[in-house]
Scaffold this motif. Sequence first.
Motif, mmCIF file in Angstrom:
data_model
loop_
_atom_site.group_PDB
_atom_site.id
_atom_site.type_symbol
_atom_site.label_atom_id
_atom_site.label_comp_id
_atom_site.label_asym_id
_atom_site.label_seq_id
_atom_site.Cartn_x
_atom_site.Cartn_y
_atom_site.Cartn_z
ATOM 1 N N GLN A 1 4.066 -28.473 15.245
ATOM 2 C CA GLN A 1 5.104 -27.513 14.877
ATOM 3 C C GLN A 1 4.642 -26.075 15.101
ATOM 4 O O GLN A 1 5.401 -25.229 15.586
ATOM 5 N N ILE A 2 3.384 -25.797 14.768
ATOM 6 C CA ILE A 2 2.846 -24.446 14.957
ATOM 7 C C ILE A 2 2.690 -24.137 16.440
ATOM 8 O O ILE A 2 2.970 -23.014 16.891
ATOM 9 N N GLU A 3 2.253 -25.130 17.231
ATOM 10 C CA GLU A 3 2.158 -24.941 18.680
ATOM 11 C C GLU A 3 3.506 -24.533 19.265
ATOM 12 O O GLU A 3 3.608 -23.587 20.046
ATOM 13 N N ARG A 4 4.553 -25.249 18.882
ATOM 14 C CA ARG A 4 5.873 -24.995 19.456
ATOM 15 C C ARG A 4 6.499 -23.711 18.911
ATOM 16 O O ARG A 4 7.189 -23.004 19.634
ATOM 17 N N ARG A 5 6.241 -23.431 17.640
ATOM 18 C CA ARG A 5 6.849 -22.232 17.044
ATOM 19 C C ARG A 5 6.327 -20.971 17.700
ATOM 20 O O ARG A 5 7.065 -20.015 17.945
ATOM 21 N N PHE A 6 5.021 -20.931 17.993
ATOM 22 C CA PHE A 6 4.426 -19.734 18.579
ATOM 23 C C PHE A 6 4.173 -19.887 20.074
ATOM 24 O O PHE A 6 3.561 -19.009 20.683
ATOM 25 N N GLU A 7 4.629 -21.026 20.657
ATOM 26 C CA GLU A 7 4.485 -21.300 22.090
ATOM 27 C C GLU A 7 3.034 -21.119 22.542
ATOM 28 O O GLU A 7 2.714 -20.313 23.415
ATOM 29 N N ILE A 8 2.141 -21.877 21.914
ATOM 30 C CA ILE A 8 0.722 -21.821 22.257
ATOM 31 C C ILE A 8 0.258 -23.201 22.692
ATOM 32 O O ILE A 8 0.904 -24.214 22.410
ATOM 33 N N SER A 9 -0.873 -23.258 23.364
ATOM 34 C CA SER A 9 -1.422 -24.525 23.839
ATOM 35 C C SER A 9 -2.209 -25.218 22.728
ATOM 36 O O SER A 9 -2.488 -24.632 21.679
ATOM 37 N N SER A 10 -2.605 -26.464 22.984
ATOM 38 C CA SER A 10 -3.387 -27.219 21.999
ATOM 39 C C SER A 10 -4.752 -26.593 21.770
ATOM 40 O O SER A 10 -5.295 -26.638 20.661
ATOM 41 N N SER A 11 -5.331 -26.010 22.828
ATOM 42 C CA SER A 11 -6.646 -25.386 22.667
ATOM 43 C C SER A 11 -6.565 -24.146 21.774
ATOM 44 O O SER A 11 -7.492 -23.874 21.005
ATOM 45 N N ILE A 12 -5.449 -23.391 21.857
ATOM 46 C CA ILE A 12 -5.281 -22.232 20.969
ATOM 47 C C ILE A 12 -5.125 -22.705 19.527
ATOM 48 O O ILE A 12 -5.701 -22.111 18.596
ATOM 49 N N PHE A 13 -4.352 -23.780 19.336
ATOM 50 C CA PHE A 13 -4.262 -24.308 17.973
ATOM 51 C C PHE A 13 -5.627 -24.790 17.497
ATOM 52 O O PHE A 13 -5.935 -24.710 16.299
ATOM 53 N N GLY A 14 -6.434 -25.309 18.422
ATOM 54 C CA GLY A 14 -7.787 -25.714 18.047
ATOM 55 C C GLY A 14 -8.593 -24.555 17.491
ATOM 56 O O GLY A 14 -9.385 -24.723 16.564
ATOM 57 N N ILE A 15 -8.378 -23.355 18.044
ATOM 58 C CA ILE A 15 -9.058 -22.164 17.519
ATOM 59 C C ILE A 15 -8.543 -21.841 16.117
ATOM 60 O O ILE A 15 -9.319 -21.489 15.220
ATOM 61 N N ILE A 16 -7.222 -21.947 15.926
ATOM 62 C CA ILE A 16 -6.650 -21.718 14.591
ATOM 63 C C ILE A 16 -7.235 -22.709 13.601
ATOM 64 O O ILE A 16 -7.643 -22.346 12.493
ATOM 65 N N ASP A 17 -7.289 -23.971 13.993
ATOM 66 C CA ASP A 17 -7.833 -25.004 13.121
ATOM 67 C C ASP A 17 -9.319 -24.773 12.858
ATOM 68 O O ASP A 17 -9.802 -24.985 11.751
#
Length: 704
Positions: free
Chosen positions: A63-79
Amino acid sequence: MDRPIAAGQLKEKSLFQDSDGSAAPAKTMCHNCSKLKIFLGALAFSFFAKGFSGSYMKSMSSQIERRFEISSSIFGIIDGSFEIGNLMVMVLVSYLGPRVHRPKIIAVGCLIMSVGAFLSVMPQFLTGRYNYERITVSVDNSSTSVSACSPVSSEGLPVTDATETPSTMINVGCEKTTNSYLWLFVLVGNLLRGIGEAPIMPLGVSYIDDFSKEENSAFYIGLVRSSGMFGPTLGFLLGSFCASLWVDIGIVNTDAISINPKDTRWVGAWWLGLLICGAVNFIASLPFWFLPYSLPKEEENENLKISHLSVQGDHCKIDPPAQPQLKFSEAVKDFLPALRKLFGNSIFVVFIFLTILQYNSLVGMITYETKFMEQQFNVSVAKAIFLIGVILLPITILGMFLGGFLIKKFKLHITEMAKFACITFIVAYLLNLLYFTCNCEVLQVAGLTAPYSGTKHLSSSKHIYMASCNAECGCKVDQWDPVCGDNGITYTTACFAGCKSSSGTGRNMVFHNCSCVEGQGLGPGNSSAVLGQCQRESCTKAFPYFLALQTACAFILALGGTPTYMIMFRSVSPDLKSFAVGIETLGGRVLGGLPAPIYFGALIDETCLKWGTKSCGGSGSCRVYDTKEFRNVYLGLIAGLRAGCCLLYIVLSVLIMKHFKPDGKEMTDTKNAERSTSKELDTANKREILPGLRTSEESEETYM
């Protein structure tokens, strides 16, 4: 001769031997036990709170990936920012351990977690409504029919919200490009959660181990950890509920939205659960403010000396030990010797490497499990999150509880715990290899994974999207608004399907006279398409088998989890227990929890076949993956990491059996050392020592 004590007094008071041998009444054991029970309850709830918010964040990855239109690797940085927060304070709080007021430090940590959760919600209130990709359709003046295949569509911009028209969307996206960086609020909030969670595990577990009986310690820790697992369970259930709600619920008319929760553009109300997580973390901090610095050892009050005793009528009160003054210079001076002593223990070093590999596999798996289920087995994110919450986590709780219960029931020695943990992990690993048998075909997308002729083909070339059947439609290649043709093939947009007319509105819209569908076996009049991707029946049928296999693996792994954790406590000296927990958690988070989501996400991104497009250009989140490659990358990484774990489990078991022989000379010497040290403490010396610690001489004899 001492005056006899009445039977009623025996129920209320314990006898302690003073230095002159005389009996002295003490504070009731029940009161001391109640404080330990309060701490156990408060710690269990704090474990629940941190697990609740942590699992909720994991469940919202898509949901966060799609809401901010980011890739899985960027979400990996958030995580991974959560692990960075742990890194910042973990070593300090675990090393100081008994030198600080542990309950109050835990309370502060819970408050910081609460602030982090509330901060992560801010982007929802700072940005506008979520705009999803949608193609422009032209309206026929003489009817209500709309056309996707029209020269007009080549000039239109994506209709990105069901309540807005193309003319109102021309400048909205580009004027709000700064909103693309609002995910930094989520990153900082996650960082604060990591800082706040750092003290809970090392200080809480060491507090229990210091003031409970040795045979009860493993059971209490297992009970607290398994109780805390209800947090992840409810966190995933909350995530499932929020993922099924539209992100802008209450603002947008959801009936006009043309996508459903199975669509890869769907975004749930990710922010709503974070508000609840912040409130739960705040409540978790409250009990710790009222707990003492230390407690008498559970059911061993008769071995303690009383230095201050005040009697008020029939009630006795023991003055609690004064909190020692912490000298920072002394703490820093002792840090390096303590670190050398800890890493001089070969068993602990192997245990650290084992922990790092386990963290890598577990964190990578949990972070992208819902995405894997969605892409591989054609289930919605909400359903995947729900199944994890109601099946996988409860079975994990049961396994952890039974693991702690078996240690207490059979009084397992460290060598027996090592064998048990090793066997359970190897069995789970062998079952894990069966994951690869759960096969699923790649989604057939015309021009992407299948040519317009209908034969199977795989290509990512943009030029293959165009065909004679849609050459005159003027379709935009970078759009994604999929439709499913009657021939069972998915088209990136209704325009690429060559659809000339449509009926219905919103999710019920049906496109007709689709020339590309006609060209693949269907004649005129039968060539229609509906919104959404085509379903893959074989994938849906394989899902129950995958879920059953995963449940069995989760139970077996959890069964050996508590014995594995207790190995660390039994293999280091008592004065280093808190420090060891901190180093173990630090190593796991920094070398496992931090990099795993990033490299897992980066490799998963490589399997993406179709990226979404942002309003002002540039790629957003992935819309479609090559499911075969996704499966090989995701499951292959997990299997490879766990193969290394199996090897380290065997090495650890051999080392423990070599150093700790139940009937050998080493254990006999250990018992003699403990008896002599205990006798010295009970008689002469009046030195003040920290609660729960032993002398360095005893530690050296017993554990080195």
